[in-house]
Design a protein around this motif. Structure first.
Motif, mmCIF file in Angstrom:
data_model
loop_
_atom_site.group_PDB
_atom_site.id
_atom_site.type_symbol
_atom_site.label_atom_id
_atom_site.label_comp_id
_atom_site.label_asym_id
_atom_site.label_seq_id
_atom_site.Cartn_x
_atom_site.Cartn_y
_atom_site.Cartn_z
ATOM 1 N N GLU A 1 0.865 -1.185 0.000
ATOM 2 C CA GLU A 1 0.000 0.000 0.000
ATOM 3 C C GLU A 1 0.901 1.234 0.000
ATOM 4 N N VAL A 2 0.995 1.867 -1.163
ATOM 5 C CA VAL A 2 1.970 2.948 -1.319
ATOM 6 C C VAL A 2 1.635 4.146 -0.436
ATOM 7 N N LEU A 3 0.377 4.582 -0.424
ATOM 8 C CA LEU A 3 0.006 5.759 0.353
ATOM 9 C C LEU A 3 0.034 5.494 1.848
ATOM 10 N N ASN A 4 -0.495 4.348 2.244
ATOM 11 C CA ASN A 4 -0.556 4.014 3.675
ATOM 12 C C ASN A 4 0.744 3.435 4.217
ATOM 13 N N LYS A 5 1.663 3.113 3.309
ATOM 14 C CA LYS A 5 2.960 2.557 3.673
ATOM 15 C C LYS A 5 2.831 1.316 4.563
ATOM 16 N N ARG B 1 -0.225 -1.067 -4.731
ATOM 17 C CA ARG B 1 -1.556 -0.455 -4.802
ATOM 18 C C ARG B 1 -1.393 1.047 -4.675
ATOM 19 N N ARG B 2 -1.632 1.730 -5.779
ATOM 20 C CA ARG B 2 -1.478 3.177 -5.833
ATOM 21 C C ARG B 2 -2.842 3.839 -5.983
ATOM 22 N N SER B 3 -2.915 5.107 -5.636
ATOM 23 C CA SER B 3 -4.210 5.802 -5.629
ATOM 24 C C SER B 3 -4.817 5.918 -7.015
ATOM 25 N N ASN B 4 -3.967 5.943 -8.058
ATOM 26 C CA ASN B 4 -4.499 6.118 -9.411
ATOM 27 C C ASN B 4 -4.606 4.813 -10.179
ATOM 28 N N THR C 1 -8.292 1.105 -7.525
ATOM 29 C CA THR C 1 -8.656 2.082 -6.501
ATOM 30 C C THR C 1 -9.374 3.294 -7.088
ATOM 31 N N SER C 2 -9.691 3.258 -8.381
ATOM 32 C CA SER C 2 -10.447 4.340 -8.998
ATOM 33 C C SER C 2 -11.862 3.848 -9.268
#
Length: 326
Positions: A116-120, A205-208, A212-213
């Motif tokens: 999870e890239v954003l949540n690390k 898993r990235r936001s874009n 996840t879109s």
């Protein structure tokens, strides 16, 4: 045995170098790397051409932008290997990715790592046991393989002959759930299976990312239906009772209930209150009740949303949904 590794590529110049390098560094060397450049408009094609010059195992195919499902289907048709595996262009694989998939079973399913890239944070998804080439009817798939392991073609080995002979394809009409449906449809034609607690695939898993879109509400509704009914049909084929299957689907794929509501309340859609309420009311009754039950597997917030999805006071709920579903 020759393995065809299929990688669809679209505008991933930031990540494609690491992805291709990780594939070329495999300990198992008897593979062809089929890269489908799906009409990228960034520098992805330039990077790919440099790789293609470097290594003759690479087949670089350029197509007009048609979506990841079309690109995968196109890659399968161009593959010359007896076996096929898939890698997404913004992920990486460890050196033993292909080696640990090699088996004569009709399908091999290994685990993978989710970053999870954003949540690390990191999540590991693996089968519960190691199982080497057994009859697929005896493998107790639902008991030994998390549904999340089946949700994507990554970290699996497929036989090309089974795909071609049974006209199996990724559904090009949807962009959510088509991976899971493909895997389920493929399983229906398998006689043998192997699965192992190997984690040689790293999924970022990235936001874009597609997963996840949010799509149009009609597409999200269709995806949920395909996932639900294909799950029922496939696992009934393996001898499971519907009463056993449904709770697992509600729990593992409850995110699709959120996806449907998010697609309605996504601010970028700009729907009026009248339109939002109309979209909710137009969801067919059986699917609507299914969605309500799915939310109950999402803690207090999910239970609250399930309660609010009473059509008797949906106009009042609309105000709360706007606040909850940010």
């Amino acid at each position: 045995m020759l393995v065809s590794v299929i990688v669809p590529v679209y505008n991933v110049e930031k990540y494609i170098n690491d992805c291709i390098e990780s594939i070329l560094n495999q300990t198992y060397i008897n593979f062809e790397l089929i890269i489908i450049n799906d009409g990228s408009t960034d520098n992805s094609e330039f990077v790919l051409k440099e790789f293609a010059v470097r290594d003759n195992r690479i087949k670089l195919l350029n197509i007009n932008n048609s979506g990841v499902s079309y690109a995968r289907n196109f890659g399968v048709k161009k593959a010359t290997g007896e076996f096929i595996c898939f890698v997404d262009s913004d992920d990486i694989v460890k050196p033993d990715y292909i080696k640990d998939l090699i088996d004569s079973a009709d399908i091999v399913i290994n685990g993978f790592i989710i970053e999870e890239v954003l949540n690390k944070c990191t999540k590991i998804v693996i089968p519960k046991i190691d199982c080497f080439k057994v009859d697929v009817q005896e493998a107790k798939i639902l008991d030994n393989i998390p549904l999340l392991c089946l949700s994507s073609p990554i970290s699996k080995l497929f036989k090309k002959s089974i795909i071609i002979e049974n006209d199996l394809e990724f559904d090009e009409n949807i962009n959510i759930g088509e991976d899971y449906v493909f895997v389920l449809n493929y399983l229906n034609f398998c006689k043998s299976i192997s699965f192992r607690k190997k984690t040689n695939y790293v999924y970022f898993r990235r936001s874009n990312s597609l997963s996840t879109s949010y799509k149009k509400v009609e597409e999200e509704i269709l995806a949920e239906k395909l996932i639900f009914f294909n799950s029922i049909n496939t696992f009934e084929h393996f001898g499971y009772r519907t009463s056993h299957i449904i709770p697992l689907i509600y729990k593992e794929f409850s995110k699709h209930a959120y996806r449907i509501l998010f697609s309605i309340y996504n601010q970028s859609n700009g729907y009026s209150k009248k339109k939002r309420v109309s979209l909710i009311n137009n969801i067919e009754k059986t699917q609507y009740e299914r969605i309500k039950k799915m939310f109950k597997y999402n803690g207090l917030k999910g239970n609250l949303i399930s309660l609010l999805l009473s059509k008797n006071f949906i106009y009042f709920s609309d105000f709360l949904f706007k606040a909850i579903l940010k």
